[in-house]
Design a protein around this motif. Structure first.
Motif, mmCIF file in Angstrom:
data_model
loop_
_atom_site.group_PDB
_atom_site.id
_atom_site.type_symbol
_atom_site.label_atom_id
_atom_site.label_comp_id
_atom_site.label_asym_id
_atom_site.label_seq_id
_atom_site.Cartn_x
_atom_site.Cartn_y
_atom_site.Cartn_z
ATOM 1 N N VAL A 206 0.801 -1.063 0.068
ATOM 2 C CA VAL A 206 -0.105 -0.107 -0.026
ATOM 3 C C VAL A 206 1.143 1.319 0.244
ATOM 4 O O VAL A 206 1.867 1.327 0.495
ATOM 5 N N TRP A 207 0.241 2.221 -0.574
ATOM 6 C CA TRP A 207 0.821 3.811 -0.494
ATOM 7 C C TRP A 207 0.137 4.529 0.339
ATOM 8 O O TRP A 207 -0.833 4.727 0.420
ATOM 9 N N LYS A 208 1.087 4.938 1.537
ATOM 10 C CA LYS A 208 0.652 5.751 2.562
ATOM 11 C C LYS A 208 1.621 6.912 2.727
ATOM 12 O O LYS A 208 2.286 6.797 3.865
ATOM 13 N N GLN A 209 2.053 7.737 1.856
ATOM 14 C CA GLN A 209 2.887 8.828 1.693
ATOM 15 C C GLN A 209 4.350 7.973 1.707
ATOM 16 O O GLN A 209 5.360 8.531 1.468
ATOM 17 N N SER A 210 4.300 6.839 1.654
ATOM 18 C CA SER A 210 5.594 5.915 1.423
ATOM 19 C C SER A 210 4.998 4.480 1.133
ATOM 20 O O SER A 210 3.724 4.384 1.410
ATOM 21 N N TRP A 211 5.785 3.639 0.742
ATOM 22 C CA TRP A 211 5.416 2.155 0.329
ATOM 23 C C TRP A 211 5.405 1.573 1.777
ATOM 24 O O TRP A 211 6.455 1.371 2.408
ATOM 25 N N TYR A 212 4.376 0.391 2.034
ATOM 26 C CA TYR A 212 4.238 -0.480 3.060
ATOM 27 C C TYR A 212 3.798 -1.591 2.664
ATOM 28 O O TYR A 212 2.964 -1.993 1.780
ATOM 29 N N LEU A 213 4.422 -2.470 3.206
ATOM 30 C CA LEU A 213 4.168 -4.114 3.194
ATOM 31 C C LEU A 213 3.404 -4.359 4.276
ATOM 32 O O LEU A 213 3.784 -4.288 5.379
ATOM 33 N N MET A 214 1.933 -4.898 3.957
ATOM 34 C CA MET A 214 1.156 -5.248 5.267
ATOM 35 C C MET A 214 1.151 -6.864 5.237
ATOM 36 O O MET A 214 0.728 -7.535 4.365
ATOM 37 N N ALA A 215 1.738 -7.504 6.286
ATOM 38 C CA ALA A 215 1.687 -8.874 6.395
ATOM 39 C C ALA A 215 0.495 -9.517 7.094
ATOM 40 O O ALA A 215 0.501 -9.497 8.314
ATOM 41 N N HIS A 216 -0.379 -9.725 6.208
ATOM 42 C CA HIS A 216 -1.858 -10.372 6.857
ATOM 43 C C HIS A 216 -1.402 -12.123 7.254
ATOM 44 O O HIS A 216 -1.790 -12.402 8.197
ATOM 45 N N HIS A 217 -0.446 -12.545 6.488
ATOM 46 C CA HIS A 217 -0.063 -14.058 7.097
ATOM 47 C C HIS A 217 1.480 -13.983 6.885
ATOM 48 O O HIS A 217 2.182 -12.927 6.358
ATOM 49 N N PRO A 218 2.005 -15.046 7.396
ATOM 50 C CA PRO A 218 3.558 -15.079 7.679
ATOM 51 C C PRO A 218 4.333 -14.629 6.292
ATOM 52 O O PRO A 218 4.077 -15.122 5.431
ATOM 53 N N VAL A 219 5.243 -13.581 6.266
ATOM 54 C CA VAL A 219 6.185 -13.088 5.566
ATOM 55 C C VAL A 219 7.511 -13.229 6.033
ATOM 56 O O VAL A 219 7.460 -12.707 7.296
ATOM 57 N N TYR A 220 8.413 -13.611 5.470
ATOM 58 C CA TYR A 220 9.925 -13.698 5.956
ATOM 59 C C TYR A 220 10.747 -12.792 4.890
ATOM 60 O O TYR A 220 10.975 -12.825 3.815
ATOM 61 N N ILE A 221 11.471 -11.907 5.605
ATOM 62 C CA ILE A 221 12.309 -10.888 5.107
ATOM 63 C C ILE A 221 13.973 -11.217 5.676
ATOM 64 O O ILE A 221 13.880 -11.004 6.720
ATOM 65 N N SER A 222 14.933 -11.815 4.941
ATOM 66 C CA SER A 222 16.138 -12.027 5.507
ATOM 67 C C SER A 222 15.998 -12.696 6.905
ATOM 68 O O SER A 222 16.723 -12.736 7.745
ATOM 69 N N GLY A 223 15.038 -13.899 6.747
ATOM 70 C CA GLY A 223 14.959 -14.744 8.044
ATOM 71 C C GLY A 223 14.071 -14.162 9.025
ATOM 72 O O GLY A 223 13.764 -14.969 10.071
ATOM 73 N N THR A 224 13.540 -13.024 8.991
ATOM 74 C CA THR A 224 12.635 -12.412 9.908
ATOM 75 C C THR A 224 11.231 -12.561 9.693
ATOM 76 O O THR A 224 10.810 -12.260 8.507
ATOM 77 N N LYS A 225 10.238 -13.114 10.519
ATOM 78 C CA LYS A 225 9.241 -13.378 10.244
ATOM 79 C C LYS A 225 8.076 -12.192 10.731
ATOM 80 O O LYS A 225 8.426 -11.471 11.664
ATOM 81 N N TYR A 226 7.298 -11.774 9.605
ATOM 82 C CA TYR A 226 6.218 -10.979 10.118
ATOM 83 C C TYR A 226 4.862 -11.251 9.613
ATOM 84 O O TYR A 226 4.594 -12.042 8.775
ATOM 85 N N SER A 227 3.911 -11.033 10.513
ATOM 86 C CA SER A 227 2.487 -11.369 10.434
ATOM 87 C C SER A 227 1.756 -10.600 11.410
ATOM 88 O O SER A 227 2.091 -9.513 11.754
ATOM 89 N N ARG A 228 0.241 -11.349 11.195
ATOM 90 C CA ARG A 228 -0.745 -10.515 12.018
ATOM 91 C C ARG A 228 -0.903 -8.921 11.567
ATOM 92 O O ARG A 228 -1.002 -7.997 12.600
ATOM 93 N N ASN A 229 -0.835 -8.562 10.431
ATOM 94 C CA ASN A 229 -0.981 -7.342 9.897
ATOM 95 C C ASN A 229 -0.091 -6.131 10.230
ATOM 96 O O ASN A 229 -0.200 -5.002 10.438
ATOM 97 N N GLU A 230 1.367 -6.653 10.299
ATOM 98 C CA GLU A 230 2.599 -5.843 10.726
ATOM 99 C C GLU A 230 2.785 -5.292 9.492
ATOM 100 O O GLU A 230 2.629 -5.549 8.528
ATOM 101 N N ALA A 231 2.952 -3.803 9.550
ATOM 102 C CA ALA A 231 3.185 -2.863 8.536
ATOM 103 C C ALA A 231 4.823 -2.789 8.543
ATOM 104 O O ALA A 231 5.621 -2.261 9.647
ATOM 105 N N ILE A 232 5.415 -2.950 7.037
ATOM 106 C CA ILE A 232 6.875 -2.726 7.235
ATOM 107 C C ILE A 232 7.071 -1.569 6.014
ATOM 108 O O ILE A 232 6.743 -1.809 4.884
ATOM 109 N N GLN A 233 7.626 -0.632 6.460
ATOM 110 C CA GLN A 233 8.143 0.339 5.404
ATOM 111 C C GLN A 233 9.088 -0.105 4.563
ATOM 112 O O GLN A 233 9.943 -0.796 4.887
ATOM 113 N N ILE A 234 8.759 0.231 3.106
ATOM 114 C CA ILE A 234 9.804 -0.510 2.223
ATOM 115 C C ILE A 234 10.557 0.857 1.681
ATOM 116 O O ILE A 234 9.961 1.895 1.244
#
Length: 260
Positions: A206-234
């Motif tokens: 999503v675009w909210k003044q910057s790009w964000y990844l919303m992890a609704h289900h498990p997402v792995y970035i460099s071995g780190t798990k994100y889930s439960r609707n966590e927002a990660i700024q790209i």
């Protein structure tokens, strides 16, 4: 990897001071993500906009931002030096006449709390009124694209994109999609099986003044798990896995900005 003891402020009072031992070589951007989780910092402000957190350090009596790609070792940080974590658009020390100290002090007018529900109102001073959403200048839109497979790139507009298994099967090259469908039909291993078919998506961009990844289900970035609707700024090109050992996609930001 050597560790270093630092003093982290997440607000203006003594209760907002944390003395932490952290890896000296870890990028500060990764530490920000960890601290957002640990201290339950709000993901959105009172206007529903995503909050971009930034670390600052003292330099010549002023607080200056530090590069999230750098580590404490890169910055030649010394033991027990101070860092300040805040909403980059609304630093909590703005409007205060003194810096936070280890002694108890009341919150000065104009201090915006970092924590609390997204519906909490920000307090502003009469001399620096907070502009209404309609009067704020809109940020430039920066195009973004995702690579779903080698040579398979899709552009993302301001409305963003919802990614689930059906989306991938529809957008992947026909040869890849057919192969993965066959593997799943034959109950053989397919990386798409790790991707959710949920209508709200395995994840969304999503675009909210910057790009964000919303992890609704498990997402792995460099071995780190994100889930439960966590927002990660790209903030740069990033490759992620949709699910454990799931389908890899690459998100790329483009330098061109579209001013509105």
């Amino acid at each position: 990897m050597a560790d270093i003891t630092i003093r982290l402020y997440i607000g203006p009072s003594s209760s907002d001071l944390r003395e932490l031992v952290v890896p000296a070589e870890r990028p500060l951007g990764d530490l920000i993500i960890d601290w957002k989780k640990v201290y339950l910092l709000a993901e959105q402000d009172s206007q529903g906009e995503m909050i971009r957190y930034q670390l600052y350090r003292e330099s010549e009596g002023k607080k200056v931002p530090v590069d999230p790609k750098k580590s404490l070792r890169d910055l030649r940080f010394q033991a027990y030096q101070e860092l300040f974590l805040t909403d980059a658009c609304h630093p909590w020390w703005q409007g205060t006449t003194s810096q936070p100290t280890t002694t108890s002090q009341s919150k000065a007018p104009g201090t915006a709390p970092l924590r609390g529900p997204a519906t909490s109102k920000r307090v502003t001073t009469a001399t620096t009124p907070n502009p209404s959403p309609s009067s704020r200048p809109l940020p430039s839109f920066s195009p973004c694209s995702i690579e779903l497979a080698p040579g398979c790139v899709r552009q993302i507009g301001e409305t963003g994109v919802v990614i689930n298994r059906d989306y991938l099967l529809r957008e992947l090259p026909k040869s890849v999609s057919t192969l993965e469908r066959t593997l799943m039909w034959m109950r053989q291993e397919s990386r798409l099986l790790a991707v959710s078919r949920s209508d709200n998506g395995h994840c969304s961009i999503v675009w909210k003044q910057s790009w964000y990844l919303m992890a609704h289900h498990p997402v792995y970035i460099s071995g780190t798990k994100y889930s439960r609707n966590e927002a990660i700024q790209i903030e740069e090109t990033v490759t992620l896995l949709l699910g454990r050992d799931g389908w890899p996609i690459t998100i790329r930001l483009h330098s061109t900005s579209i001013t509105r």
